[in-house]
Design a protein around this motif. Structure first.
Motif, PDB file in Angstrom:
ATOM      1  N   SER A   3       0.834  -1.198   0.000  1.00 50.07           N
ATOM      2  CA  SER A   3       0.000   0.000   0.000  1.00 50.07           C
ATOM      3  C   SER A   3       0.866   1.244   0.000  1.00 50.07           C
ATOM      4  O   SER A   3       2.058   1.209   0.332  1.00 50.07           O
ATOM      5  CB  SER A   3      -0.904  -0.007   1.232  1.00 50.07           C
ATOM      6  N   ALA A   4       0.257   2.373  -0.333  1.00 55.64           N
ATOM      7  CA  ALA A   4       0.974   3.643  -0.313  1.00 55.64           C
ATOM      8  C   ALA A   4       1.472   3.961   1.092  1.00 55.64           C
ATOM      9  O   ALA A   4       2.571   4.498   1.277  1.00 55.64           O
ATOM     10  CB  ALA A   4       0.066   4.760  -0.824  1.00 55.64           C
ATOM     11  N   THR A   5       0.666   3.607   2.098  1.00 57.37           N
ATOM     12  CA  THR A   5       1.084   3.860   3.477  1.00 57.37           C
ATOM     13  C   THR A   5       2.334   3.053   3.819  1.00 57.37           C
ATOM     14  O   THR A   5       3.274   3.565   4.444  1.00 57.37           O
ATOM     15  CB  THR A   5      -0.050   3.488   4.445  1.00 57.37           C
ATOM     16  N   ALA A   6       2.342   1.789   3.416  1.00 60.03           N
ATOM     17  CA  ALA A   6       3.505   0.952   3.682  1.00 60.03           C
ATOM     18  C   ALA A   6       4.745   1.484   2.971  1.00 60.03           C
ATOM     19  O   ALA A   6       5.846   1.510   3.545  1.00 60.03           O
ATOM     20  CB  ALA A   6       3.229  -0.483   3.253  1.00 60.03           C
ATOM     21  N   ARG A   8       5.313   4.591   2.155  1.00 62.33           N
ATOM     22  CA  ARG A   8       5.754   5.805   2.849  1.00 62.33           C
ATOM     23  C   ARG A   8       6.582   5.453   4.077  1.00 62.33           C
ATOM     24  O   ARG A   8       7.577   6.114   4.389  1.00 62.33           O
ATOM     25  CB  ARG A   8       4.549   6.666   3.232  1.00 62.33           C
ATOM     26  N   ARG A   9       6.170   4.407   4.786  1.00 66.75           N
ATOM     27  CA  ARG A   9       6.926   3.999   5.965  1.00 66.75           C
ATOM     28  C   ARG A   9       8.319   3.478   5.587  1.00 66.75           C
ATOM     29  O   ARG A   9       9.311   3.803   6.242  1.00 66.75           O
ATOM     30  CB  ARG A   9       6.143   2.936   6.728  1.00 66.75           C
ATOM     31  N   TRP A  12      10.454   6.340   4.714  1.00 61.29           N
ATOM     32  CA  TRP A  12      10.918   7.062   5.908  1.00 61.29           C
ATOM     33  C   TRP A  12      12.119   6.338   6.520  1.00 61.29           C
ATOM     34  O   TRP A  12      13.108   6.968   6.914  1.00 61.29           O
ATOM     35  CB  TRP A  12       9.769   7.143   6.921  1.00 61.29           C
ATOM     36  N   GLU A 367       4.766  10.596  -2.431  1.00 63.21           N
ATOM     37  CA  GLU A 367       4.119  10.005  -3.599  1.00 63.21           C
ATOM     38  C   GLU A 367       4.590  10.675  -4.886  1.00 63.21           C
ATOM     39  O   GLU A 367       4.803  10.033  -5.912  1.00 63.21           O
ATOM     40  CB  GLU A 367       2.595  10.122  -3.489  1.00 63.21           C
ATOM     41  N   GLU A 376      -4.043   3.864  -2.576  1.00 61.00           N
ATOM     42  CA  GLU A 376      -4.181   3.608  -1.145  1.00 61.00           C
ATOM     43  C   GLU A 376      -5.063   2.382  -0.904  1.00 61.00           C
ATOM     44  O   GLU A 376      -6.112   2.217  -1.533  1.00 61.00           O
ATOM     45  CB  GLU A 376      -4.825   4.835  -0.447  1.00 61.00           C
ATOM     46  N   THR A 379      -2.890  -4.001  -1.581  1.00 57.84           N
ATOM     47  CA  THR A 379      -1.972  -4.844  -0.815  1.00 57.84           C
ATOM     48  C   THR A 379      -1.292  -5.813  -1.751  1.00 57.84           C
ATOM     49  O   THR A 379      -1.706  -6.036  -2.875  1.00 57.84           O
ATOM     50  CB  THR A 379      -2.757  -5.619   0.251  1.00 57.84           C
TER      51      THR A 379
END
Length: 380
Positions: A3-6, A8-9, A12, A367, A376, A379
């Motif tokens: 996912s986009a959230t994953a 981004r993590r 980081w 992004e 988003e 998976t």
């Protein structure tokens, strides 16, 4: 897909592990480059020499004669270690110190193993290569500096793993290895940074992991001494230190008889950090590319010259012994050294471009920088 959230993590993690470690890793790569050719540079600069050629000469001088000569040169000091070097098979090396337990050597001598002639005294703590080694090894701060650089190696491993995860989504709409020359200089350097990072990924991981293991040398060897050596010498506990020792020749002969298919790498004299007040410890190595890096210790009674015990090194010491030469490409002769040097230069470009990209960063979302993220909620 992630996912986009994953993503981004992971981005980081990659960003901050890289930022924290990059300058130190750059220093390690720059100082490590000449260290790959330590032996060759020392010869070229005169800090080391080669024994003279003597075709057909196979005789070997008594080690005791060499030890006696060294003691005569520094009568107030003691011999601490006896060395052989696979690159100089016709030579013996001896180190001396003010006392057996002195943390620093007072002299380091080279002798011809065939004639016993004194060949060379190495300058201690001098020269370009010594400076580069100390900077690479501990930044002139001792064990705290060594352990700190080991932590930087762990950050490198985290940066490589996270960078690999981020690289997949980034390259989804681009051919593998693309460098967009028509775009801005920042984009071109970003593509080059990613390409070279992937190309050197496995090498960087190997060098990083072996580097971390090498920074643990003092704790690892301390653990071996506390466990193995203490057990082998338990019956000598509480006995007074010896004042007279059996000959070094006899100790080496005992070690060779104990491990007949091996040769001496180095021998610690009684009272030094790698021996005990009552023993020599000879460290024997094999003849194959792998076994030549592994050591078998032989504990020798310093009063009689008799073998007391010999045990295979535990796994954690073997890991250290294998990682040390692998870190500098010291397994496959000059060809592997040159390959290691080329990969080191590419790593310098990767790290340097990472610094450049950080300095040129723009205040845009992750992004937009990656440009290839999945919607988003998607998976793998």
């Amino acid at each position: 897909m992630l996912s986009a959230t994953a993503i981004r993590r992971w981005y980081w993690v990659h960003k901050w592990t890289s930022l924290v470690s990059t300058l130190f890793l750059l220093m390690l790569c720059i100082t490590g480059l000449p260290l790959i050719f330590y032996h060759e540079i020392d010869h070229a600069t005169g800090y080391s020499i080669e024994p003279p050629e003597m075709p057909g000469v196979t005789t070997r001088v008594s080690i005791d004669e060499i030890v006696a000569d060294a003691r005569a040169r520094r009568p107030d000091d003691v011999v601490t270690y006896l060395f052989r070097d696979a690159d100089e098979p016709e030579a013996w090396f001896l180190s001396m110190a003010e006392t057996p337990s002195s943390p620093e050597s007072s002299a380091f001598y080279m002798y011809d193993a065939r004639t016993g002639d004194f060949l060379h005294e190495y300058p201690l703590n001098q020269g370009f290569m010594n400076f580069m080694f100390r900077l690479h090894y501990d930044m002139f701060t001792g064990l705290p500096g060594t352990l700190f650089l080991g932590f930087m190696g762990l950050l490198l491993a985290a940066s490589l793993v996270s960078g690999t995860v981020v690289y997949g989504p980034f390259m989804r709409k681009l051919p593998f290895g693309s460098v967009r020359h028509e775009r801005s200089s920042r984009i071109k350097w970003l593509d080059l940074h990613n390409l070279l990072g992937i190309a050197t990924l496995m090498w960087l991981m190997v060098v990083g992991v072996t580097g971390v293991i090498n920074t643990l040398a003092v704790p690892i060897l301390g653990l071996w001494q506390q466990n193995e050596v203490t057990d082998m010498t338990a019956k000598y506990k509480g006995q007074p230190p010896l004042t007279q020792f059996s000959s070094a020749d006899q100790a080496v002969a005992t070690a060779r008889a104990t491990v007949p298919d091996a040769d001496l790498s180095f021998m610690a004299f009684p009272g030094t950090d790698y021996a005990t007040p009552h023993h020599y410890i000879a460290f024997m190595h094999g003849s194959t590319p792998l076994t030549s890096k592994l050591l078998t210790p032989v504990l020798i009674d310093a009063s009689t010259g008799a073998m007391i015990d010999s045990r295979s090194m535990p796994w954690y010491v073997k890991a250290l012994l294998v990682s040390q030469p692998l870190h500098f490409g010291d397994y496959g002769g000059m060809v592997l050294k040159i390959l290691w040097a080329l990969l080191d230069i590419l790593a310098i470009v990767v790290l340097g471009s990472g610094v450049y990209l950080w300095l040129k960063k723009r205040n845009v979302p992750v992004e937009a920088r990656l440009g290839m993220l999945a919607p988003e909620g998607a998976t793998s």
